[in-house]
Design a protein around this motif. Structure first.
Motif, mmCIF file in Angstrom:
data_model
loop_
_atom_site.group_PDB
_atom_site.id
_atom_site.type_symbol
_atom_site.label_atom_id
_atom_site.label_comp_id
_atom_site.label_asym_id
_atom_site.label_seq_id
_atom_site.Cartn_x
_atom_site.Cartn_y
_atom_site.Cartn_z
ATOM 1 N N LYS A 1 -52.041 -22.822 87.617
ATOM 2 C CA LYS A 1 -53.184 -22.831 86.716
ATOM 3 C C LYS A 1 -52.911 -21.912 85.632
ATOM 4 C CE LYS A 1 -57.154 -24.752 85.623
ATOM 5 N NZ LYS A 1 -57.195 -26.134 85.098
ATOM 6 N N ILE A 2 -52.717 -22.376 84.345
ATOM 7 C CA ILE A 2 -52.379 -21.438 83.300
ATOM 8 C C ILE A 2 -53.619 -20.882 82.805
ATOM 9 C CG2 ILE A 2 -50.918 -21.301 81.370
ATOM 10 C CD1 ILE A 2 -49.479 -21.646 83.630
ATOM 11 N N ARG A 3 -54.586 -21.939 82.164
ATOM 12 C CA ARG A 3 -55.747 -21.639 81.424
ATOM 13 C C ARG A 3 -57.187 -22.120 82.334
ATOM 14 N NH1 ARG A 3 -51.887 -23.823 78.017
ATOM 15 N NH2 ARG A 3 -51.112 -22.411 76.466
ATOM 16 N N PRO A 4 -58.132 -21.486 81.985
ATOM 17 C CA PRO A 4 -58.428 -20.399 81.154
ATOM 18 C C PRO A 4 -58.050 -19.226 81.649
ATOM 19 C CG PRO A 4 -60.362 -20.850 82.298
ATOM 20 C CD PRO A 4 -59.480 -22.000 82.524
ATOM 21 N N ASP A 5 -57.557 -18.988 82.883
ATOM 22 C CA ASP A 5 -57.183 -17.839 83.571
ATOM 23 C C ASP A 5 -56.016 -18.015 84.437
ATOM 24 O OD1 ASP A 5 -59.000 -15.945 82.589
ATOM 25 O OD2 ASP A 5 -60.374 -16.828 83.810
ATOM 26 N N PHE A 6 -54.929 -17.370 84.587
ATOM 27 C CA PHE A 6 -53.826 -17.510 85.321
ATOM 28 C C PHE A 6 -54.309 -17.392 86.818
ATOM 29 C CE2 PHE A 6 -50.039 -16.767 87.620
ATOM 30 C CZ PHE A 6 -48.934 -17.623 87.162
ATOM 31 N N ARG A 7 -53.724 -18.676 87.604
ATOM 32 C CA ARG A 7 -54.015 -18.639 89.007
ATOM 33 C C ARG A 7 -52.868 -19.122 89.741
ATOM 34 N NH1 ARG A 7 -57.752 -21.980 92.110
ATOM 35 N NH2 ARG A 7 -58.426 -22.796 90.278
ATOM 36 N N VAL A 8 -52.508 -18.584 90.870
ATOM 37 C CA VAL A 8 -51.282 -19.173 91.689
ATOM 38 C C VAL A 8 -52.091 -20.283 92.586
ATOM 39 C CG1 VAL A 8 -49.539 -18.679 93.242
ATOM 40 C CG2 VAL A 8 -49.861 -17.138 91.580
ATOM 41 N N LEU A 9 -51.493 -21.542 92.527
ATOM 42 C CA LEU A 9 -52.381 -22.536 93.368
ATOM 43 C C LEU A 9 -51.428 -22.481 94.606
ATOM 44 C CD1 LEU A 9 -53.303 -24.920 90.807
ATOM 45 C CD2 LEU A 9 -54.787 -23.450 91.800
ATOM 46 N N ARG A 10 -50.153 -22.702 94.529
ATOM 47 C CA ARG A 10 -49.468 -22.855 95.551
ATOM 48 C C ARG A 10 -47.806 -22.264 95.197
ATOM 49 N NH1 ARG A 10 -50.593 -27.647 93.621
ATOM 50 N NH2 ARG A 10 -52.144 -27.757 95.178
ATOM 51 N N ILE A 11 -47.325 -21.712 96.090
ATOM 52 C CA ILE A 11 -45.629 -21.266 95.763
ATOM 53 C C ILE A 11 -44.749 -21.993 97.067
ATOM 54 C CG2 ILE A 11 -44.096 -19.351 95.791
ATOM 55 C CD1 ILE A 11 -46.320 -17.569 94.562
ATOM 56 N N MET A 12 -43.784 -22.733 96.509
ATOM 57 C CA MET A 12 -42.844 -23.491 97.232
ATOM 58 C C MET A 12 -43.183 -23.824 98.667
ATOM 59 S SD MET A 12 -39.595 -20.718 96.568
ATOM 60 C CE MET A 12 -38.989 -20.173 94.796
ATOM 61 N N ASP A 13 -44.432 -24.581 98.399
ATOM 62 C CA ASP A 13 -45.251 -25.335 99.540
ATOM 63 C C ASP A 13 -44.366 -26.489 99.890
ATOM 64 O OD1 ASP A 13 -47.499 -25.633 101.231
ATOM 65 O OD2 ASP A 13 -47.571 -27.483 100.045
ATOM 66 N N VAL A 14 -44.509 -26.873 101.179
ATOM 67 C CA VAL A 14 -43.640 -28.143 101.598
ATOM 68 C C VAL A 14 -44.882 -29.011 102.495
ATOM 69 C CG1 VAL A 14 -41.305 -27.575 101.106
ATOM 70 C CG2 VAL A 14 -42.506 -27.025 103.428
ATOM 71 N N GLN B 1 -40.969 -16.806 100.197
ATOM 72 C CA GLN B 1 -40.927 -18.562 100.523
ATOM 73 C C GLN B 1 -39.270 -18.882 100.330
ATOM 74 O OE1 GLN B 1 -43.505 -20.042 101.651
ATOM 75 N NE2 GLN B 1 -44.435 -18.118 101.766
ATOM 76 N N ASN B 2 -39.184 -19.843 101.341
ATOM 77 C CA ASN B 2 -37.921 -20.417 101.106
ATOM 78 C C ASN B 2 -37.469 -21.557 99.810
ATOM 79 O OD1 ASN B 2 -36.032 -19.542 103.492
ATOM 80 N ND2 ASN B 2 -38.128 -19.937 104.439
ATOM 81 N N ILE B 3 -36.554 -21.537 99.405
ATOM 82 C CA ILE B 3 -36.324 -22.569 98.160
ATOM 83 C C ILE B 3 -35.935 -23.791 98.778
ATOM 84 C CG2 ILE B 3 -35.389 -23.002 95.948
ATOM 85 C CD1 ILE B 3 -34.230 -20.001 96.121
ATOM 86 N N TRP B 4 -37.032 -24.605 99.563
ATOM 87 C CA TRP B 4 -36.559 -26.028 99.977
ATOM 88 C C TRP B 4 -36.485 -26.839 98.943
ATOM 89 C CZ3 TRP B 4 -35.838 -24.768 104.722
ATOM 90 C CH2 TRP B 4 -36.412 -23.888 105.409
ATOM 91 N N ASN B 5 -35.676 -28.100 99.381
ATOM 92 C CA ASN B 5 -35.593 -29.303 98.452
ATOM 93 C C ASN B 5 -36.906 -29.870 98.496
ATOM 94 O OD1 ASN B 5 -32.728 -29.799 100.352
ATOM 95 N ND2 ASN B 5 -32.673 -29.555 98.383
ATOM 96 N N CYS B 6 -37.412 -30.272 97.085
ATOM 97 C CA CYS B 6 -38.501 -30.772 96.674
ATOM 98 C C CYS B 6 -39.711 -30.078 97.346
ATOM 99 C CB CYS B 6 -38.746 -32.090 97.331
ATOM 100 S SG CYS B 6 -37.626 -33.483 96.413
ATOM 101 N N PHE B 7 -39.750 -28.614 97.287
ATOM 102 C CA PHE B 7 -40.860 -27.873 97.443
ATOM 103 C C PHE B 7 -41.723 -27.961 96.130
ATOM 104 C CE2 PHE B 7 -38.252 -24.864 94.851
ATOM 105 C CZ PHE B 7 -39.022 -24.575 93.938
ATOM 106 N N LEU B 8 -42.975 -27.651 96.232
ATOM 107 C CA LEU B 8 -43.944 -27.977 94.973
ATOM 108 C C LEU B 8 -44.725 -26.348 95.057
ATOM 109 C CD1 LEU B 8 -45.313 -29.481 92.872
ATOM 110 C CD2 LEU B 8 -46.961 -29.928 94.342
ATOM 111 N N SER B 9 -44.320 -26.027 93.676
ATOM 112 C CA SER B 9 -45.159 -24.739 93.274
ATOM 113 C C SER B 9 -46.094 -25.216 92.110
ATOM 114 C CB SER B 9 -44.108 -23.551 92.722
ATOM 115 O OG SER B 9 -43.583 -22.935 93.865
#
Length: 219
Positions: A182-195, A171-179
């Protein structure tokens, strides 16, 4: 845990050397991100690099979400060349508090908070790791506001430990992206560098538009 990069920067010559503020678009990007976080029900702490562009981004988000901003030196910009920080004079914590009503005092904030040492990716990851660990230990939602390098360092630290198969996310490192992770109870990627919260004409990497960046990458 949420992560973002500051909004688009304004490189006018009357800004402090090495420490520009945001453009009007940069503030709009922060507003849109703040609105998206509010819709998600974000009620956590905001930890920001002490540069003006990051604190200003965090402040806009804090006003929308009714949160406070804690200066965090660990999220600062990185140093890539000799003499890069010559003449640099970063804001004190008192100056940040006076300039931004959302900023609250951090008990362990150092001054000076920057370094003149050239940093590798490994150095940056090691620098942000203690902040990430402290935030996660507090067991509350949080937003980390940094720069391209420090935000990437947080991603590497989390993904290396919990989802190594997603480290090369592309993913690109855009200004004001959002990653978001979810840390607990289990780690989960919700979004990476989303715009998705930004219209296409508001997606930038500082001076470069989305179209220019993607063309450069051949995307």
């Amino acid at each position: 845990l949420h992560i973002t990069r500051h909004g688009q920067t304004d490189v006018r010559s009357d800004h402090p050397p090495g420490d520009p503020h945001l453009t009007d678009l940069g503030r709009k990007q922060a507003e849109l991100l703040g609105g998206s976080l509010k819709e998600m029900g974000f009620v956590g702490g905001i930890y920001s690099s002490p540069y003006f562009r990051t604190v200003e981004t965090a402040h806009v988000i804090a006003e929308i979400t009714d949160r406070v901003v804690v200066p965090a030196a660990e999220m600062r910009e990185y140093v890539i060349r000799e003499n890069q920080m010559d003449g640099f004079q970063g804001a004190t914590q008192d100056e940040l508090i006076a300039g931004y009503s959302s900023v609250t005092r951090a008990t362990d904030f150092p001054y000076p908070w920057w370094t003149s040492n050239i940093e590798s990716d490994e150095d940056i990851e090691a620098r942000v790791a203690p902040l990430v660990d402290r935030v996660l230990a507090a067991d509350i939602d949080a937003l980390l506001v940094g720069h391209g390098a420090s935000a990437e360092g947080v991603h590497r630290y989390l993904l290396r430990r919990h989802a190594p198969n997603q480290m090369n996310h592309g993913q690109n490192i855009w200004n004001c992206f959002l990653s978001s992770f979810k840390i607990r109870p289990d780690f989960r990627v919700l979004r990476i560098m989303d715009v998705g919260h930004l219209p296409d004409d508001a997606v930038t990497s500082n001076a470069r538009t989305q179209e220019e960046v993607l063309a450069e990458r051949g995307s």
